[in-house]
Design a protein around this motif. Structure first.
Motif, PDB file in Angstrom:
ATOM      1  N   SER A  10       8.671  11.454  -5.101  1.00  0.00           N
ATOM      2  CA  SER A  10       8.039  10.415  -4.385  1.00  0.00           C
ATOM      3  C   SER A  10       8.999   9.498  -3.535  1.00  0.00           C
ATOM      4  CB  SER A  10       7.627   9.608  -5.514  1.00  0.00           C
ATOM      5  OG  SER A  10       8.399   8.632  -5.965  1.00  0.00           O
ATOM      6  N   ILE A  11      10.228   9.346  -3.707  1.00  0.00           N
ATOM      7  CA  ILE A  11      11.223   8.785  -2.881  1.00  0.00           C
ATOM      8  C   ILE A  11      11.416   9.399  -1.689  1.00  0.00           C
ATOM      9  CG2 ILE A  11      13.675   8.155  -2.436  1.00  0.00           C
ATOM     10  CD1 ILE A  11      13.547   7.119  -5.384  1.00  0.00           C
ATOM     11  N   VAL A  12      11.554  10.725  -1.679  1.00  0.00           N
ATOM     12  CA  VAL A  12      11.516  11.652  -0.472  1.00  0.00           C
ATOM     13  C   VAL A  12      10.129  11.480   0.423  1.00  0.00           C
ATOM     14  CG1 VAL A  12      11.806  14.028   0.386  1.00  0.00           C
ATOM     15  CG2 VAL A  12      13.466  13.147  -1.800  1.00  0.00           C
ATOM     16  N   PHE A  13       9.116  11.559  -0.365  1.00  0.00           N
ATOM     17  CA  PHE A  13       7.802  11.547   0.268  1.00  0.00           C
ATOM     18  C   PHE A  13       7.891  10.336   0.962  1.00  0.00           C
ATOM     19  CE2 PHE A  13       3.584   9.643  -0.415  1.00  0.00           C
ATOM     20  CZ  PHE A  13       2.975  10.406   0.581  1.00  0.00           C
ATOM     21  N   SER A  14       8.207   9.319   0.418  1.00  0.00           N
ATOM     22  CA  SER A  14       7.982   7.889   1.086  1.00  0.00           C
ATOM     23  C   SER A  14       9.008   7.629   2.399  1.00  0.00           C
ATOM     24  CB  SER A  14       8.407   6.875  -0.040  1.00  0.00           C
ATOM     25  OG  SER A  14       7.402   6.718  -1.132  1.00  0.00           O
ATOM     26  N   GLY A  44      15.120   4.920  18.566  1.00  0.00           N
ATOM     27  CA  GLY A  44      14.068   5.448  18.159  1.00  0.00           C
ATOM     28  C   GLY A  44      14.170   6.137  16.433  1.00  0.00           C
ATOM     29  N   ARG A  45      15.165   6.621  16.623  1.00  0.00           N
ATOM     30  CA  ARG A  45      15.726   7.359  15.415  1.00  0.00           C
ATOM     31  C   ARG A  45      15.970   6.198  14.213  1.00  0.00           C
ATOM     32  NH1 ARG A  45      20.088  12.084  16.824  1.00  0.00           N
ATOM     33  NH2 ARG A  45      18.419  13.318  18.111  1.00  0.00           N
ATOM     34  N   LEU A  46      16.661   5.178  14.741  1.00  0.00           N
ATOM     35  CA  LEU A  46      17.333   3.993  13.784  1.00  0.00           C
ATOM     36  C   LEU A  46      15.804   3.076  13.368  1.00  0.00           C
ATOM     37  CD1 LEU A  46      20.334   2.652  15.766  1.00  0.00           C
ATOM     38  CD2 LEU A  46      20.140   3.630  13.380  1.00  0.00           C
ATOM     39  N   LEU A  47      14.664   3.133  14.190  1.00  0.00           N
ATOM     40  CA  LEU A  47      13.525   2.384  13.826  1.00  0.00           C
ATOM     41  C   LEU A  47      12.962   3.435  12.633  1.00  0.00           C
ATOM     42  CD1 LEU A  47      11.899   1.407  17.083  1.00  0.00           C
ATOM     43  CD2 LEU A  47      13.257  -0.192  15.396  1.00  0.00           C
ATOM     44  N   MET A  48      12.977   4.757  12.798  1.00  0.00           N
ATOM     45  CA  MET A  48      12.355   5.504  11.772  1.00  0.00           C
ATOM     46  C   MET A  48      13.165   5.389  10.628  1.00  0.00           C
ATOM     47  SD  MET A  48      11.539   9.033  14.174  1.00  0.00           S
ATOM     48  CE  MET A  48      11.123  10.123  12.908  1.00  0.00           C
ATOM     49  N   VAL A  49      14.550   5.342  10.756  1.00  0.00           N
ATOM     50  CA  VAL A  49      15.283   5.263   9.300  1.00  0.00           C
ATOM     51  C   VAL A  49      14.954   4.023   8.769  1.00  0.00           C
ATOM     52  CG1 VAL A  49      17.568   4.912   8.777  1.00  0.00           C
ATOM     53  CG2 VAL A  49      17.129   6.826  10.208  1.00  0.00           C
ATOM     54  N   GLY A  50      14.870   2.940   9.369  1.00  0.00           N
ATOM     55  CA  GLY A  50      14.517   1.572   9.141  1.00  0.00           C
ATOM     56  C   GLY A  50      13.289   1.439   8.200  1.00  0.00           C
ATOM     57  N   TRP A  51      12.251   2.055   8.675  1.00  0.00           N
ATOM     58  CA  TRP A  51      10.883   2.185   8.021  1.00  0.00           C
ATOM     59  C   TRP A  51      11.162   3.050   6.754  1.00  0.00           C
ATOM     60  CZ3 TRP A  51       6.015   0.139   8.786  1.00  0.00           C
ATOM     61  CH2 TRP A  51       5.894  -0.598   9.625  1.00  0.00           C
ATOM     62  N   GLY A  52      11.644   4.143   7.057  1.00  0.00           N
ATOM     63  CA  GLY A  52      11.924   5.164   5.870  1.00  0.00           C
ATOM     64  C   GLY A  52      12.736   4.574   4.588  1.00  0.00           C
ATOM     65  N   LEU A  53      13.717   3.858   5.068  1.00  0.00           N
ATOM     66  CA  LEU A  53      14.283   3.094   3.961  1.00  0.00           C
ATOM     67  C   LEU A  53      13.607   2.005   3.322  1.00  0.00           C
ATOM     68  CD1 LEU A  53      17.998   2.831   5.383  1.00  0.00           C
ATOM     69  CD2 LEU A  53      17.282   4.432   3.754  1.00  0.00           C
ATOM     70  N   ALA A  54      12.700   1.410   4.114  1.00  0.00           N
ATOM     71  CA  ALA A  54      11.873   0.233   3.675  1.00  0.00           C
ATOM     72  C   ALA A  54      10.902   0.898   2.499  1.00  0.00           C
ATOM     73  CB  ALA A  54      11.331  -0.347   4.535  1.00  0.00           C
ATOM     74  N   ALA A  55      10.164   2.312   2.844  1.00  0.00           N
ATOM     75  CA  ALA A  55       9.177   2.710   2.182  1.00  0.00           C
ATOM     76  C   ALA A  55      10.050   3.416   0.756  1.00  0.00           C
ATOM     77  CB  ALA A  55       8.629   4.011   2.887  1.00  0.00           C
ATOM     78  N   ALA A 102       9.662  10.010   4.318  1.00  0.00           N
ATOM     79  CA  ALA A 102       9.102  10.713   5.331  1.00  0.00           C
ATOM     80  C   ALA A 102       7.824   9.991   5.965  1.00  0.00           C
ATOM     81  CB  ALA A 102       8.717  12.211   4.756  1.00  0.00           C
ATOM     82  N   LEU A 103       7.039   9.340   5.100  1.00  0.00           N
ATOM     83  CA  LEU A 103       5.924   8.792   5.228  1.00  0.00           C
ATOM     84  C   LEU A 103       6.250   7.528   5.928  1.00  0.00           C
ATOM     85  CD1 LEU A 103       2.880   7.940   4.985  1.00  0.00           C
ATOM     86  CD2 LEU A 103       3.497   6.689   2.924  1.00  0.00           C
ATOM     87  N   GLY A 104       7.425   6.671   5.743  1.00  0.00           N
ATOM     88  CA  GLY A 104       7.772   5.571   6.541  1.00  0.00           C
ATOM     89  C   GLY A 104       8.196   5.906   7.837  1.00  0.00           C
ATOM     90  N   ALA A 105       8.808   7.172   7.973  1.00  0.00           N
ATOM     91  CA  ALA A 105       9.277   7.702   9.221  1.00  0.00           C
ATOM     92  C   ALA A 105       8.192   7.960  10.223  1.00  0.00           C
ATOM     93  CB  ALA A 105      10.432   8.562   9.054  1.00  0.00           C
ATOM     94  N   VAL A 106       7.177   8.688   9.610  1.00  0.00           N
ATOM     95  CA  VAL A 106       6.126   9.176  10.329  1.00  0.00           C
ATOM     96  C   VAL A 106       5.230   7.836  10.925  1.00  0.00           C
ATOM     97  CG1 VAL A 106       3.748  10.341  10.248  1.00  0.00           C
ATOM     98  CG2 VAL A 106       6.051  11.551   9.161  1.00  0.00           C
ATOM     99  N   VAL A 107       4.686   7.077  10.026  1.00  0.00           N
ATOM    100  CA  VAL A 107       4.186   5.738  10.145  1.00  0.00           C
ATOM    101  C   VAL A 107       4.882   4.858  11.329  1.00  0.00           C
ATOM    102  CG1 VAL A 107       3.425   3.282   9.504  1.00  0.00           C
ATOM    103  CG2 VAL A 107       3.018   5.457   8.184  1.00  0.00           C
ATOM    104  N   GLU A 108       6.300   4.917  11.337  1.00  0.00           N
ATOM    105  CA  GLU A 108       6.908   4.395  12.582  1.00  0.00           C
ATOM    106  C   GLU A 108       6.790   4.903  13.697  1.00  0.00           C
ATOM    107  OE1 GLU A 108       9.366   3.124  15.616  1.00  0.00           O
ATOM    108  OE2 GLU A 108       9.647   4.796  14.545  1.00  0.00           O
ATOM    109  N   GLY A 119       0.833  -1.234   0.031  1.00  0.00           N
ATOM    110  CA  GLY A 119      -0.123  -0.061  -0.048  1.00  0.00           C
ATOM    111  C   GLY A 119       0.873   1.242  -0.172  1.00  0.00           C
ATOM    112  N   MET A 120       1.910   1.224   0.682  1.00  0.00           N
ATOM    113  CA  MET A 120       2.894   2.401   0.755  1.00  0.00           C
ATOM    114  C   MET A 120       3.433   2.643  -0.439  1.00  0.00           C
ATOM    115  SD  MET A 120       4.464   1.689   4.602  1.00  0.00           S
ATOM    116  CE  MET A 120       5.318   3.210   4.653  1.00  0.00           C
ATOM    117  N   ALA A 121       3.774   1.552  -1.226  1.00  0.00           N
ATOM    118  CA  ALA A 121       4.182   1.710  -2.579  1.00  0.00           C
ATOM    119  C   ALA A 121       3.195   2.139  -3.602  1.00  0.00           C
ATOM    120  CB  ALA A 121       4.914   0.377  -3.123  1.00  0.00           C
ATOM    121  N   VAL A 122       2.228   1.930  -3.433  1.00  0.00           N
ATOM    122  CA  VAL A 122       1.242   2.314  -4.506  1.00  0.00           C
ATOM    123  C   VAL A 122       0.987   3.868  -4.108  1.00  0.00           C
ATOM    124  CG1 VAL A 122      -1.402   2.256  -4.644  1.00  0.00           C
ATOM    125  CG2 VAL A 122       0.053   0.156  -4.640  1.00  0.00           C
TER     126      VAL A 122
END
Length: 293
Positions: free
Chosen positions: A67-71, A185-196, A73-79, A41-44
Motif C-alpha cells: 500500500s505504501i508503494v501504491f500510495s 517536475g520530478r521533485l514535485l512528483m517525489v514530494g507528493w509521492g512521499l506525502a502519500a 505511485a498515486l501521489g506522483a500520478v495525482v501531481e 482521502g488518499m490515506a483512506v
C-alpha cells in the motif's frame, strides 16, 4: 493523579493520529507550497488497498508495504496529471482542486467497498501494560513510536539531505530552481509521492482504532490542519508537538472543565489556535517569512 496521567497518555495517543496526517500536509507544503486537503482521502484509499490485500491472504506487513508503494505511485500520478495544471496558477484554485479530489476519492472508496464499517487488522498487539496505576495499550505506544520516527526522518530529510533542500527550493521558487538545473517536475512528483506514503502509514495506524470507512479521517484531518497551523507549516517537529498538545488539552478539558465536557471538546484546539495566531501568527515552531520588495 492517576486519572490525570491516564488522560495525558491517552491524549498523546490521540494526538499521534493527528500528527500522522499533519506530517503529510507539511511534506506537501514544503515540497510544493500547497495545502493538500485530499491527504485524508488518499490515506483512506491506501488503507482500503491494504485491507483488500489482507482479505486475499496477503500478510499484513506485506499488504502495508504494498500500500505504501501504491500510495507513492498515486501521489506522483495525482501531481503529474492533475495538480501540475494548477500549481503555477492561483493557489486558491489549487486548494479547491484538492478539496474536490478529497470528495472524489471518498466517493470512489465508498463505491468500491461500500460505506459499511470494516475491521482492519492491527499492526500491534491489543494487550495493555500497567505502570504506576496507569494502563497503556501496546497499540498506542507503537503508534506514538512510529510517529516519532517519521518526524525525525522528515526533519532529517529537509535539513540534512540534498533531496530535502531541493524540494524546499522548488517550493519557494520553482523558476529559480529550474534555472539552477533542478528537475522541478520530478521533485514535485517525489514530494507528493512521499506525502502519500506518510498518509498510507497514517491510514494503517488509524484504521484499526476507528474501523475502516471512507470518511474515517474526516475529523482527524480537521485536527491535523489545526496542528499544522499551530505548530508551523515549516516544522515537522512543531506539528507533532502541536498535535500532542491538542490531544492532551482536549482530554483534560473534557474531564476537568465542566461546561466543555465531551460534547464541546472539539472547540479546544480552535480556541488554542485563535490565541496562538494572535500572539505568534507563524505558529509555535514556524519561521517568519521575509519578503523583499
Amino acid at each position: 493523579m492517576g486519572t490525570f496521567i491516564q488522560l495525558v497518555i491517552d491524549g498523546l495517543s490521540t494526538g499521534s493520529v493527528y500528527a500522522a496526517l499533519a506530517l503529510a500536509i507539511v511534506l506537501v507544503h514544503s515540497a510544493t507550497g500547497l495545502i493538500n486537503f485530499a491527504q485524508g482521502g488518499m490515506a483512506v484509499l491506501a488503507a482500503y488497498f491494504a485491507w483488500y490485500l489482507t482479505n486475499q491472504g496477503v500478510p499484513l506487513i506485506v499488504a502495508i508495504l504494498l500500500s505504501i508503494v501504491f500510495s507513492f505511485a498515486l501521489g506522483a500520478v495525482v501531481e503529474r496529471w492533475l495538480m501540475r495544471r494548477f500549481e503555477r496558477g492561483d493557489p486558491d484554485t489549487a486548494v479547491v482542486v484538492t478539496i474536490g479530489l478529497l470528495t472524489l476519492i471518498t466517493g470512489i472508496a465508498g463505491w468500491l467497498w461500500t460505506y459499511n464499517n470494516q475491521q482492519f487488522p492491527s499492526l500491534f498487539p491489543l494487550d495493555t501494560v500497567s505502570f504506576l496505576g496507569v494502563s497503556v495499550s501496546i497499540r498506542s505506544i507503537g503508534t506514538t513510536v512510529v510517529i516519532v520516527v517519521a518526524m525525525v526522518l522528515l526533519q532529517a530529510l529537509f535539513v540534512g539531505t540534498k533531496l530535502g533542500l531541493a524540494l524546499r527550493a522548488v517550493a519557494i521558487n520553482p523558476q529559480s530552481a529550474a534555472f539552477s538545473g533542478l528537475p522541478v517536475g520530478r521533485l514535485l512528483m517525489v514530494g507528493w509521492g512521499l506525502a502519500a506514503v506518510l498518509g498510507a502509514v497514517a491510514g494503517a495506524l488509524v484504521a484499526p482504532q476507528l474501523t475502516l470507512t471512507p470518511g474515517m479521517l474526516d475529523n482527524a484531518l480537521v485536527y491535523a490542519l489545526a496542528a499544522v497551523i499551530l505548530g508551523g507549516l515549516t516544522s515537522p517537529v512543531g506539528v507533532v508537538v502541536a498535535a500532542w498538545i491538542i490531544g492532551i488539552l482536549e482530554n483534560l478539558a473534557a474531564v476537568y472543565v465542566p461546561f466543555i465536557g465531551h460534547d464541546l471538546k472539539i472547540a479546544v484546539p480552535f480556541i488554542l489556535l485563535f490565541v496562538v495566531l494572535i500572539v505568534r501568527p507563524q505558529g509555535l515552531f514556524g519561521r517568519k517569512t521575509v519578503v523583499r520588495v
